[in-house]
Design an enzyme around this catalytic site. Structure first.
Site, PDB file in Angstrom:
ATOM      1  N   HIS A 130      67.630  49.291  66.600  1.00  0.00           N
ATOM      2  CA  HIS A 130      67.079  48.279  67.885  1.00  0.00           C
ATOM      3  C   HIS A 130      66.502  47.312  67.516  1.00  0.00           C
ATOM      4  O   HIS A 130      66.480  46.982  65.979  1.00  0.00           O
ATOM      5  CB  HIS A 130      65.687  49.193  68.001  1.00  0.00           C
ATOM      6  CG  HIS A 130      64.697  49.630  66.721  1.00  0.00           C
ATOM      7  ND1 HIS A 130      64.446  49.975  65.968  1.00  0.00           N
ATOM      8  CD2 HIS A 130      62.941  48.688  66.728  1.00  0.00           C
ATOM      9  CE1 HIS A 130      63.347  50.095  64.695  1.00  0.00           C
ATOM     10  NE2 HIS A 130      62.752  49.196  65.668  1.00  0.00           N
ATOM     11  N   HIS A 183      63.742  44.940  66.970  1.00  0.00           N
ATOM     12  CA  HIS A 183      63.175  44.272  66.335  1.00  0.00           C
ATOM     13  C   HIS A 183      63.153  44.358  64.932  1.00  0.00           C
ATOM     14  O   HIS A 183      64.626  44.188  64.494  1.00  0.00           O
ATOM     15  CB  HIS A 183      61.245  45.581  65.751  1.00  0.00           C
ATOM     16  CG  HIS A 183      60.536  45.720  66.786  1.00  0.00           C
ATOM     17  ND1 HIS A 183      60.136  47.791  66.616  1.00  0.00           N
ATOM     18  CD2 HIS A 183      60.735  45.683  68.244  1.00  0.00           C
ATOM     19  CE1 HIS A 183      60.020  48.002  67.838  1.00  0.00           C
ATOM     20  NE2 HIS A 183      59.761  46.580  68.809  1.00  0.00           N
ATOM     21  N   ASP A 243      62.283  43.649  61.878  1.00  0.00           N
ATOM     22  CA  ASP A 243      62.294  44.474  60.394  1.00  0.00           C
ATOM     23  C   ASP A 243      63.311  45.350  60.779  1.00  0.00           C
ATOM     24  O   ASP A 243      63.635  45.664  59.666  1.00  0.00           O
ATOM     25  CB  ASP A 243      61.099  44.918  60.398  1.00  0.00           C
ATOM     26  CG  ASP A 243      60.502  45.808  61.159  1.00  0.00           C
ATOM     27  OD1 ASP A 243      60.926  45.563  62.625  1.00  0.00           O
ATOM     28  OD2 ASP A 243      60.532  47.448  61.109  1.00  0.00           O
ATOM     29  N   HIS A 244      64.377  45.062  62.168  1.00  0.00           N
ATOM     30  CA  HIS A 244      65.438  45.994  61.276  1.00  0.00           C
ATOM     31  C   HIS A 244      66.738  45.151  61.817  1.00  0.00           C
ATOM     32  O   HIS A 244      67.899  44.980  61.725  1.00  0.00           O
ATOM     33  CB  HIS A 244      65.607  47.023  62.581  1.00  0.00           C
ATOM     34  CG  HIS A 244      64.560  47.531  62.496  1.00  0.00           C
ATOM     35  ND1 HIS A 244      64.077  49.036  61.584  1.00  0.00           N
ATOM     36  CD2 HIS A 244      62.849  47.968  62.425  1.00  0.00           C
ATOM     37  CE1 HIS A 244      63.539  49.776  61.452  1.00  0.00           C
ATOM     38  NE2 HIS A 244      62.479  49.049  62.037  1.00  0.00           N
ATOM     39  N   HIS A 248      60.368  53.793  71.274  1.00  0.00           N
ATOM     40  CA  HIS A 248      59.919  53.100  70.843  1.00  0.00           C
ATOM     41  C   HIS A 248      60.061  51.200  71.099  1.00  0.00           C
ATOM     42  O   HIS A 248      59.638  50.826  71.127  1.00  0.00           O
ATOM     43  CB  HIS A 248      60.475  53.299  69.206  1.00  0.00           C
ATOM     44  CG  HIS A 248      60.082  52.377  67.722  1.00  0.00           C
ATOM     45  ND1 HIS A 248      59.017  52.334  68.075  1.00  0.00           N
ATOM     46  CD2 HIS A 248      60.482  50.963  67.518  1.00  0.00           C
ATOM     47  CE1 HIS A 248      58.334  51.176  66.874  1.00  0.00           C
ATOM     48  NE2 HIS A 248      59.535  50.751  66.819  1.00  0.00           N
ATOM     49  N   ASP A 288      63.335  53.357  63.859  1.00  0.00           N
ATOM     50  CA  ASP A 288      61.767  53.742  64.003  1.00  0.00           C
ATOM     51  C   ASP A 288      61.962  54.677  65.087  1.00  0.00           C
ATOM     52  O   ASP A 288      60.463  54.930  65.919  1.00  0.00           O
ATOM     53  CB  ASP A 288      61.351  52.484  64.455  1.00  0.00           C
ATOM     54  CG  ASP A 288      61.053  51.264  63.413  1.00  0.00           C
ATOM     55  OD1 ASP A 288      62.005  52.421  61.988  1.00  0.00           O
ATOM     56  OD2 ASP A 288      59.991  50.312  63.863  1.00  0.00           O
ATOM     57  N   HIS A 337      61.568  53.739  58.052  1.00  0.00           N
ATOM     58  CA  HIS A 337      60.902  53.053  57.064  1.00  0.00           C
ATOM     59  C   HIS A 337      59.716  54.176  56.240  1.00  0.00           C
ATOM     60  O   HIS A 337      60.310  55.509  56.574  1.00  0.00           O
ATOM     61  CB  HIS A 337      59.665  52.665  57.931  1.00  0.00           C
ATOM     62  CG  HIS A 337      59.179  51.978  58.419  1.00  0.00           C
ATOM     63  ND1 HIS A 337      58.717  50.052  58.187  1.00  0.00           N
ATOM     64  CD2 HIS A 337      59.824  51.570  60.273  1.00  0.00           C
ATOM     65  CE1 HIS A 337      59.299  49.385  58.786  1.00  0.00           C
ATOM     66  NE2 HIS A 337      59.832  49.772  60.478  1.00  0.00           N
TER      67      HIS A 337
HETATM   68 FE    FE Z   1      60.360  49.198  62.000  1.00  0.00          FE
HETATM   69 ZN    ZN Z   2      60.430  49.303  65.233  1.00  0.00          ZN
END
Ligand code: FE
Ligand code: ZN
Length: 258
Positions: free
Chosen positions: A54, A56, A58-59, A113, A132, A170
């Protein structure tokens, strides 16, 4: 074939899937290009593709740097993310089959999400990379969909074979299990998993992967039919029905405040 977790940022995981014969590797979700490239080099691998679950940061934060540093690399991600996945070369849709680094995988659309969140499922590896959406003993926050959207997405994942390994985005396991115990303290499998996770984390060890079978026994978000969970939720919400979407929404709201 082997799956190599590469920790990213504070509690994210990138995963390298490496083909032992060709030495080709694919990375699922990369926040930091350098840590992933170091691992690729250390193991004598050749990185050929990125699979983003996805949009975001952090990915996907490492996508642009990987595209710049690795000639010919392919970057896969959902068309349904509406162009928000950096350096995308290969847009995918729910149900697509992909062929990367000697491996055939299937794209599972699991929105909620984010609208275009996907998982990558490799039947031959018995491995699911679910970003996530499904965490060990938890699930992602519902940012772009509705509770019903997340319930449908989680059901899709829970329908995979019980021995499917779950590689999530995570390391949230210990906290998730602590929350799970507040709503289902009488679940022996949950107690056991919590004690195991606490011991693992005390030694700074990972808790991934889990399996779909284990998650069905311990993850409250896959257990909305548990009599104990329903009773726990009704204690503080007497008007709550047994509708799985309502139970899920209540659980998610409680976890958001936990
Ligand atoms: Fe994340
Ligand atoms: Zn996320």
């Amino acid at each position: 074939m082997s799956v190599i977790p590469v920790p990213q940022l504070t509690d994210n995981y990138a995963y390298l899937v490496a083909d032992d014969a060709s030495r080709e590797a694919t990375v699922i979700d990369c926040a930091e290009a350098d840590t992933v490239l170091d691992e690729v080099k250390r193991r004598g691998l050749k990185l050929v593709a990125v699979l983003s679950t996805h949009w975001h940061g952090d990915h996907t934060g490492g996508n642009t740097a990987l595209a710049a540093k690795v000639a010919g690399i392919r970057i896969y991600g959902a068309r349904a993310e509406g162009g928000r996945i950096p350096a995308l070369t290969d847009p995918v849709d729910d149900g697509d089959t992909i062929q990367v680094g000697g491996l055939a995988g299937r794209v599972l659309g699991i929105p909620a999400h984010t609208n275009g969140h996907v998982a990558y499922y490799f039947a031959s590896l018995k491995a699911l990379f679910c970003g996530d959406t499904l965490f060990i003993a938890g699930c992602g926050r519902v940012f772009e969909g509705q509770a019903a959207t997340m319930v449908a997405s989680l059901r899709k994942l829970a329908a995979l074979p019980d021995d499917t390994q779950v590689f999530c985005g995570h390391e949230y396991t210990e906290n998730n299990l602590r929350f799970a115990l507040t709503v289902e303290p009488g679940n022996p499998a949950l107690k056991k998993k919590y004690e195991w996770a606490v011991a693992r984390r005390r030694e700074n060890k990972w808790t991934i992967p889990s399996t779909i079978g284990e998650e069905k026994q311990t993850n409250p978000f896959l257990r909305t039919d548990s009599a104990e969970i329903r009773a726990s939720l009704k204690r503080s919400n007497p008007g709550l029905s047994d509708d799985p979407v309502e139970i899920f929404a209540q659980l998610r709201a409680m976890k958001d405040r936990f």
